[in-house]
Write a protein that holds these residues in place. Structure first.
Motif, PDB file in Angstrom:
ATOM      1  N   GLN A  10     -18.944 -22.535  -8.935  1.00  0.00           N
ATOM      2  CA  GLN A  10     -19.600 -22.072  -7.704  1.00  0.00           C
ATOM      3  C   GLN A  10     -20.405 -23.204  -7.062  1.00  0.00           C
ATOM      4  O   GLN A  10     -20.377 -23.379  -5.848  1.00  0.00           O
ATOM      5  CB  GLN A  10     -20.557 -20.906  -8.008  1.00  0.00           C
ATOM      6  CG  GLN A  10     -19.894 -19.567  -8.157  1.00  0.00           C
ATOM      7  CD  GLN A  10     -20.942 -18.541  -8.550  1.00  0.00           C
ATOM      8  OE1 GLN A  10     -21.075 -18.230  -9.726  1.00  0.00           O
ATOM      9  NE2 GLN A  10     -21.682 -18.045  -7.585  1.00  0.00           N
ATOM     10  N   GLU A  13     -17.984 -25.863  -5.512  1.00  0.00           N
ATOM     11  CA  GLU A  13     -17.390 -25.401  -4.251  1.00  0.00           C
ATOM     12  C   GLU A  13     -18.429 -25.348  -3.140  1.00  0.00           C
ATOM     13  O   GLU A  13     -18.165 -25.764  -2.003  1.00  0.00           O
ATOM     14  CB  GLU A  13     -16.725 -24.046  -4.455  1.00  0.00           C
ATOM     15  CG  GLU A  13     -15.467 -24.141  -5.297  1.00  0.00           C
ATOM     16  CD  GLU A  13     -14.896 -22.793  -5.714  1.00  0.00           C
ATOM     17  OE1 GLU A  13     -15.377 -21.740  -5.233  1.00  0.00           O
ATOM     18  OE2 GLU A  13     -13.960 -22.797  -6.538  1.00  0.00           O
ATOM     19  N   ALA A  14     -19.618 -24.851  -3.455  1.00  0.00           N
ATOM     20  CA  ALA A  14     -20.676 -24.779  -2.451  1.00  0.00           C
ATOM     21  C   ALA A  14     -21.102 -26.181  -2.006  1.00  0.00           C
ATOM     22  O   ALA A  14     -21.333 -26.425  -0.812  1.00  0.00           O
ATOM     23  CB  ALA A  14     -21.873 -24.002  -2.997  1.00  0.00           C
ATOM     24  N   ASP A  17     -18.490 -27.624   0.305  1.00  0.00           N
ATOM     25  CA  ASP A  17     -18.619 -26.984   1.624  1.00  0.00           C
ATOM     26  C   ASP A  17     -19.827 -27.526   2.387  1.00  0.00           C
ATOM     27  O   ASP A  17     -19.749 -27.786   3.589  1.00  0.00           O
ATOM     28  CB  ASP A  17     -18.738 -25.460   1.481  1.00  0.00           C
ATOM     29  CG  ASP A  17     -17.462 -24.806   1.006  1.00  0.00           C
ATOM     30  OD1 ASP A  17     -16.392 -25.462   1.027  1.00  0.00           O
ATOM     31  OD2 ASP A  17     -17.533 -23.636   0.573  1.00  0.00           O
ATOM     32  N   GLU A  18     -20.936 -27.697   1.694  1.00  0.00           N
ATOM     33  CA  GLU A  18     -22.150 -28.210   2.341  1.00  0.00           C
ATOM     34  C   GLU A  18     -21.975 -29.662   2.791  1.00  0.00           C
ATOM     35  O   GLU A  18     -22.441 -30.043   3.859  1.00  0.00           O
ATOM     36  CB  GLU A  18     -23.362 -28.098   1.411  1.00  0.00           C
ATOM     37  CG  GLU A  18     -23.951 -26.712   1.340  1.00  0.00           C
ATOM     38  CD  GLU A  18     -24.427 -26.210   2.700  1.00  0.00           C
ATOM     39  OE1 GLU A  18     -25.150 -26.942   3.413  1.00  0.00           O
ATOM     40  OE2 GLU A  18     -24.055 -25.078   3.069  1.00  0.00           O
ATOM     41  N   ARG A  21     -19.762 -29.460   5.890  1.00  0.00           N
ATOM     42  CA  ARG A  21     -20.508 -28.874   6.997  1.00  0.00           C
ATOM     43  C   ARG A  21     -21.594 -29.819   7.493  1.00  0.00           C
ATOM     44  O   ARG A  21     -21.798 -29.977   8.694  1.00  0.00           O
ATOM     45  CB  ARG A  21     -21.153 -27.547   6.569  1.00  0.00           C
ATOM     46  CG  ARG A  21     -21.857 -26.798   7.707  1.00  0.00           C
ATOM     47  CD  ARG A  21     -22.797 -25.724   7.202  1.00  0.00           C
ATOM     48  NE  ARG A  21     -23.886 -26.222   6.385  1.00  0.00           N
ATOM     49  CZ  ARG A  21     -24.945 -26.907   6.834  1.00  0.00           C
ATOM     50  NH1 ARG A  21     -25.068 -27.199   8.104  1.00  0.00           N
ATOM     51  NH2 ARG A  21     -25.886 -27.307   6.003  1.00  0.00           N
ATOM     52  N   ALA A  30     -29.861 -25.282   1.077  1.00  0.00           N
ATOM     53  CA  ALA A  30     -28.612 -24.763   1.635  1.00  0.00           C
ATOM     54  C   ALA A  30     -27.576 -24.572   0.527  1.00  0.00           C
ATOM     55  O   ALA A  30     -26.808 -23.602   0.533  1.00  0.00           O
ATOM     56  CB  ALA A  30     -28.083 -25.707   2.715  1.00  0.00           C
ATOM     57  N   LEU A  31     -27.569 -25.490  -0.425  1.00  0.00           N
ATOM     58  CA  LEU A  31     -26.635 -25.389  -1.540  1.00  0.00           C
ATOM     59  C   LEU A  31     -26.901 -24.136  -2.369  1.00  0.00           C
ATOM     60  O   LEU A  31     -25.970 -23.402  -2.704  1.00  0.00           O
ATOM     61  CB  LEU A  31     -26.730 -26.634  -2.427  1.00  0.00           C
ATOM     62  CG  LEU A  31     -25.941 -26.593  -3.732  1.00  0.00           C
ATOM     63  CD1 LEU A  31     -24.448 -26.484  -3.476  1.00  0.00           C
ATOM     64  CD2 LEU A  31     -26.267 -27.822  -4.573  1.00  0.00           C
ATOM     65  N   ARG A  33     -28.424 -21.414  -1.422  1.00  0.00           N
ATOM     66  CA  ARG A  33     -28.072 -20.229  -0.615  1.00  0.00           C
ATOM     67  C   ARG A  33     -26.559 -20.014  -0.629  1.00  0.00           C
ATOM     68  O   ARG A  33     -26.078 -18.902  -0.835  1.00  0.00           O
ATOM     69  CB  ARG A  33     -28.545 -20.388   0.828  1.00  0.00           C
ATOM     70  CG  ARG A  33     -29.947 -19.916   1.094  1.00  0.00           C
ATOM     71  CD  ARG A  33     -30.248 -19.790   2.587  1.00  0.00           C
ATOM     72  NE  ARG A  33     -29.934 -20.988   3.358  1.00  0.00           N
ATOM     73  CZ  ARG A  33     -30.713 -22.070   3.475  1.00  0.00           C
ATOM     74  NH1 ARG A  33     -31.873 -22.097   2.834  1.00  0.00           N
ATOM     75  NH2 ARG A  33     -30.342 -23.099   4.200  1.00  0.00           N
ATOM     76  N   ARG A  34     -25.813 -21.064  -0.387  1.00  0.00           N
ATOM     77  CA  ARG A  34     -24.357 -20.947  -0.307  1.00  0.00           C
ATOM     78  C   ARG A  34     -23.762 -20.526  -1.653  1.00  0.00           C
ATOM     79  O   ARG A  34     -22.834 -19.727  -1.705  1.00  0.00           O
ATOM     80  CB  ARG A  34     -23.735 -22.251   0.155  1.00  0.00           C
ATOM     81  CG  ARG A  34     -22.213 -22.165   0.338  1.00  0.00           C
ATOM     82  CD  ARG A  34     -21.620 -23.460   0.847  1.00  0.00           C
ATOM     83  NE  ARG A  34     -21.980 -23.737   2.213  1.00  0.00           N
ATOM     84  CZ  ARG A  34     -21.322 -23.324   3.293  1.00  0.00           C
ATOM     85  NH1 ARG A  34     -20.262 -22.568   3.149  1.00  0.00           N
ATOM     86  NH2 ARG A  34     -21.715 -23.657   4.501  1.00  0.00           N
ATOM     87  N   SER A  35     -24.272 -21.080  -2.737  1.00  0.00           N
ATOM     88  CA  SER A  35     -23.706 -20.786  -4.066  1.00  0.00           C
ATOM     89  C   SER A  35     -24.223 -19.478  -4.642  1.00  0.00           C
ATOM     90  O   SER A  35     -23.583 -18.903  -5.521  1.00  0.00           O
ATOM     91  CB  SER A  35     -24.012 -21.924  -5.042  1.00  0.00           C
ATOM     92  OG  SER A  35     -25.406 -21.972  -5.334  1.00  0.00           O
TER      93      SER A  35
END
Length: 192
Positions: A10, A13-14, A17-18, A21, A30-31, A33-35
């Motif tokens: 997780q 992948e997060a 993505d971060e 983005r 942010a990491l 939150r995303r994960s």
């Protein structure tokens, strides 16, 4: 191949993505939150933010090695045919990988990664030099080409050309970019 533990996966992948983005910037808040995981999970699985970035770099280069492995190349082909296919597969992987522009257009995402990236690049140069020597031993590449210098030139140039081709508007297809690169490789090695 065994999958990494869920929390680790997780976070990976997060983080990927971060980074995409944020164009190479990854904030821990942010990491998490995303994960959906805590910073404690990050430290548990990777030891630090740098450790997470190392895992991402490693995943990128492992994927590149898998994509260009000898097992994907025509075994009965001559050196140039085989290496042209390796170049095509390399470009296809790098064009499909969203992290390529970030990894190739930034000196390093983290100061601790500078040495790691240098080691990955040196490993690619060493493999390319051995490959050139093999082509010379087969009589399919000119003997006058210095394998070590040519390999350093080609690997560095390859990275910069891929980064440049990813910035071109309109972006070429992977096959178009691969043909451009192959032309430069063939000219450098005297097999044009």
């Amino acid at each position: 191949m065994a999958r990494p533990p869920v929390g680790r996966q997780q976070l990976l992948e997060a983080a990927r993505d971060e980074l995409v983005r944020g164009n190479g910037v990854m904030e821990l808040s942010a990491l998490t939150r995303r994960s959906g995981l805590s910073t404690g999970a990050l430290y548990h699985h990777f030891g630090s933010k740098s450790g997470l970035l190392v895992a991402i770099y490693d995943g990128f280069y492992q994927g590149l090695r898998r994509a260009t492995a000898d097992s994907h190349l025509p075994a009965d082909a001559d050196w140039a045919t085989r290496e042209r296919e390796r170049a095509r597969r390399s470009v296809a992987y790098q064009f499909a990988e969203p992290l390529t522009p970030i990894l190739f257009n930034r000196t390093a995402l983290d100061p601790e990664l500078t040495e790691l990236e240098a080691a990955y690049i040196q490993g690619m140069i060493d493999m390319a030099a051995d490959n050139i020597r093999q082509g010379q031993a087969l009589g399919q590449l000119p003997e006058g080409v210095d394998p070590d210098s040519a390999a350093a030139y080609l690997i560095g140039g390859f990275r910069h050309v891929v980064a440049q081709q990813l910035r071109v508007v309109p972006r070429p297809t992977p096959d178009q970019a691969a043909e451009r690169l192959w032309s430069l490789i063939a000219t450098t090695l005297g097999i044009g």
